[in-house]
Design an enzyme around this catalytic site. Structure first.
Site: not given
Length: 823
Positions: A42, A88, A131
């Site tokens: 990570r 993931h 968006y």
């Protein structure tokens, strides 16, 4: 219903599964597993491709989705969903955060995602993924290319249903170019971005010279190149980071001192330190001003837009030194920030702290392996293809027999076996011939196959030669690095200053603010004949008079008016409209007193914000006792006491008649003489004491009697003790085009002109030559005199000594103004 048999305590205990474990050992084991997962999966980037797992999975999945730069954007939510579902499984928020950072040009030196929509700024976060839209940036193709040629190992995803690359091929050193940041368990990484062209040059040098030192590599990579530009001050910390993997450096904003308007100076910020936004700067400035740690700031305005980029305007109060205020801003705000380098990355799955040479070496080794595996893959594929092409050529040469063998076979298996036996073919060749289409049996097809065979043999020989030579492999890697730099490289943005130590930040929050005001030191203010003003700094013990020798001849060398004063004193500018405007010379351009260049001055009308054709005729001291004398174009004279001016910023000194204007002004004590020169070549001198001082609202009194059509071209004051006073007159024709006829000039001594009474016509100052009918310019003052053209260049005047009513001598060039030399 049968009764349920009762349970004994012993039977219940037998069904339980209880294990005794050591809590310390369990905690240690669980923490190590957690730490390993955070470090490896990570938080830390791989030193080979410079990517964290989530970033690598985003780029790989976008490539698999076909989101190339030449195709349309797709919703970011779709990308996040694909990455989360297949590769993931850590939630959509961290995936979108990583995607956003890959698209931000202020975060990465070379962005890897082309974002469409609001992907945030340094002060605000991005819009929601529903968006925004995204696709791969061109530079990302260089990281993901050749994945289908077995250049890297693939590993299973979290549930074993899909495959993902363990590392990306990375055609350029992405870790150094884009940097990285991350916090793991017990360690962290913070790497600065660099310039792609410089990093590639260093990598090629190390590739060709494995024994190169850090100093050698710094010839190519002198320091970080931050996306926001700015200035890096001091490179000692950078060298430490390049040597041992840890160091720090300071970054400063790029700031320029600019004029923001009349008598207003400001600091204009166009580049900020890395990851510092303008709103944060504004907030810190306001906090420092409110806490009275910072003085001299009048206003802060953010004029940043997407067309012109960053522009933060910090207005400075009058009387404050912009450079001193800037130094305080560097101390008290993030206009100066520090960056700590900690080059921690994964090498073969282990976190290591790497210097510049180690980072480049890991990348070079990775790239050599990529090119080697790609070449081996291509060699194997070309050998396979050549094998099939050779089989086809055999079949086409004996096509009739091949057809006969196939037609007489009972099934495909028998046909394949007979082809192998009859024509000595391999299993793959026989299978390929059985799948042959009839249109491939033309003569042209045979020519194509022979050309393909020759090409394949050439490529195979080249690949074998490449794989057989380490030098050729390194040369190939170098060529590909150069191509990446040419395609994706951009010029350096960050300026590197290897200067002295940076001023330390204040250690006490309650420390008193520094004095940022400009010292009230002696100076001399000049108004040039072409209307420019500047301030000459004088030492405290410098004499008030004497000639200051300019370092060189320049434009605007003639002086119309000058005042000895101090930097923070108040002066008055008398205008042609009869006003006096109060101003301080503190914000005027400043030059050393021994090297005055009037061309460095600022236009007086701009400095004082004059409009409507109004201009400055003189500058005077407001604390002087002598009254100020004014002369107008219609021959009116007036003296006004300095006490009448008061403390107002802008007052009227004379009530002018319609069409009249002030042509000159100067302090005039009783012992001085006032001088008028009219356009009809008449000069009048009389005692200043004959003009009693009047109030500001008065209109003055008759000064000189003018003939019909004449007007005053000069008015001035000659002090009683003045010596070497000269009278300069320039004659011309009212019929000539302005600037076309130089006319004639005459220089006489002031003693040639006898004094007359106030209100008289005076005496003739110059006899007109044929074609001349007016004086265009006149000047009376302490010699030597200097004439300048309309562009400020110096013009040659006749020698002094002409009779008062003599004619002038023709001039070589047009004279625009006459004044004193710099004193």
């Amino acid at each position: 219903m049968p009764a349920t048999p009762p349970q004994t305590p012993g039977s219940a205990r037998a069904e339980e599964r209880i294990e005794d474990v050591d809590v310390a050992a369990e905690m240690q084991g669980s923490f190590l597993e957690y730490a390993y997962s955070v470090i490896y999966s990570r938080a830390l980037p791989d030193a080979r491709d410079g990517l964290k797992p989530v970033q690598r999975r985003i780029l790989y999945q976008m490539a698999e989705m076909g989101l190339r730069p030449d195709r349309g954007h797709v919703k970011s939510a779709r990308v996040v969903g694909e990455v989360m579902g297949k590769l993931h499984p850590h939630g959509d928020a961290p995936i979108y955060d990583a995607l956003v950072r890959l698209a931000q040009p202020f975060s990465l030196r070379v962005p890897l995602v082309d974002g469409h929509g609001n992907f945030g700024s340094l002060d605000d976060g991005p819009a929601a993924p529903r968006y925004t839209e995204a696709r791969l940036a061109p530079a990302a193709l260089a990281l993901t290319e050749n994945l289908d040629e077995d250049v890297v190992d693939f590993i299973p995803n979290y549930d074993g249903q899909f495959q993902q690359p363990e590392v990306l091929p990375s055609a350029y050193p992405n870790l150094l170019v884009n940097g990285a940041t991350g916090i793991a368990v017990g360690m962290a990484t913070n790497m600065a971005p660099h310039n792609l062209i410089e990093v590639v040059a260093a990598a090629i040098h190390l590739l060709q010279n494995p024994a190169a030192t850090v100093e050698d590599l710094m010839e190519f990579v002198p320091g970080p190149d931050l996306p926001s530009g700015g200035i890096i001050v001091g490179l000692d910390g950078v060298k430490d980071a390049y040597t041992v993997g840890r160091g720090s450096f300071r970054t400063r904003a790029k700031v320029a001192v600019e004029s923001l308007g009349p008598r207003r100076t400001g600091l204009v910020v166009t580049e900020l330190p890395y990851l510092v936004g303008p709103e944060r700067i504004i907030e810190k400035i306001k906090d420092a001003v409110n806490a009275k740690k910072l003085t001299g700031i009048a206003d802060v305005t953010d004029l940043t837009d997407r067309h012109h980029g960053l522009r933060l305007v910090i207005a400075i109060k009058t009387g404050f030194d912009p450079q001193a205020v800037l130094e305080q801003l560097y101390r008290l705000t993030p206009l100066e920030d520090s960056f700590s380098i900690n080059n921690v990355a994964l090498v073969q799955g282990q976190p290591q702290t790497l210097g510049l040479k180690e980072l480049l070496r890991v990348y070079i080794d990775h790239r050599i392996r990529v090119v080697t595996r790609r070449s081996e893959f291509r060699l194997a594929r070309r050998r396979e293809r050549l094998h099939l092409v050779e089989g086809l050529l055999i079949a086409i040469l004996d096509i009739d027999e091949v057809i006969q063998v196939i037609r007489t076979s009972d099934d495909g298996e028998q046909a394949r076996a007979r082809l192998i036996d009859v024509f000595d073919l391999s299993h793959a060749q026989a299978e390929y011939i059985l799948e042959l289409r009839l249109r491939r049996l033309t003569k042209f097809s045979r020519v194509e196959l022979e050309a393909e065979r020759d090409s394949l043999m050439t490529e195979i020989a080249q690949l074998e030669e490449l794989l057989g030579s380490e030098a050729l492999l390194r040369a190939q890697v170098a060529r590909e690095l150069e191509a990446a730099a040419d395609t994706y490289g951009t010029p350096r943005r960050t300026l590197l200053l290897n200067g002295g130590p940076v001023t330390a930040r204040p250690s006490r929050s309650g420390a008193a603010p520094a004095d940022l005001q400009i010292a009230d030191s002696p100076c001399r203010v000049y108004l040039s004949a072409t209307g420019r003003m500047l301030r000459a700094e004088l030492s405290a013990d410098a004499p008030s008079g004497g000639v200051v020798t300019p370092t060189r001849r320049s434009k605007h060398d003639a002086v119309r008016s000058s005042v000895d004063t101090t930097t923070r004193a108040d002066l008055g500018a008398v205008t042609s409209a009869g006003r006096i405007v109060r101003f301080s010379p503190v914000d005027l351009p400043s030059v050393p007193g021994n090297s005055v260049q009037l061309s460095a001055g600022i236009r007086a009308d701009q400095y004082l914000a004059l409009t409507g054709g109004e201009h400055i005729v003189a500058i005077v001291a407001l604390d002087a006792e002598p009254p100020i004398a004014l002369g107008t174009a219609q021959g009116v004279v007036k003296r006004v006491s300095a006490a009448e001016i008061g403390t107002k910023h802008d007052v009227e000194l004379i009530a002018l008649k319609p069409g009249d204007r002030v042509v000159g002004a100067a302090p005039a004590p009783d012992g001085a003489e006032l001088v008028f020169v009219a356009s009809d070549a008449q000069l009048l001198r009389f005692d200043a004491s004959s003009v009693r001082p009047q109030g500001r609202s008065a209109g003055g009194m008759a000064g000189v009697r003018l003939t019909a059509g004449a007007s005053t071209v000069y008015f001035g004051v000659v002090e009683a003790e003045a010596s070497d006073v000269l009278v300069v007159t320039v004659a011309g024709s009212t019929q000539a085009i302005a600037g076309a006829d130089p006319g004639s000039a005459k220089v006489s001594t002031y003693d040639e002109f006898p004094p007359k009474g106030r209100g008289t016509g005076g005496v003739r100052a110059q006899r007109f030559l044929k074609g001349e009918d007016t004086l265009t310019i006149a000047w009376v003052g302490q010699g030597p005199a200097r004439a300048v053209g309309t562009d400020g260049t110096v013009r040659v005047l006749p020698d002094a000594g002409a009779k008062r009513d003599a004619s002038g001598q023709p001039l070589d060039g047009v004279i625009g103004a006459v004044g004193e030399i710099v004193r």
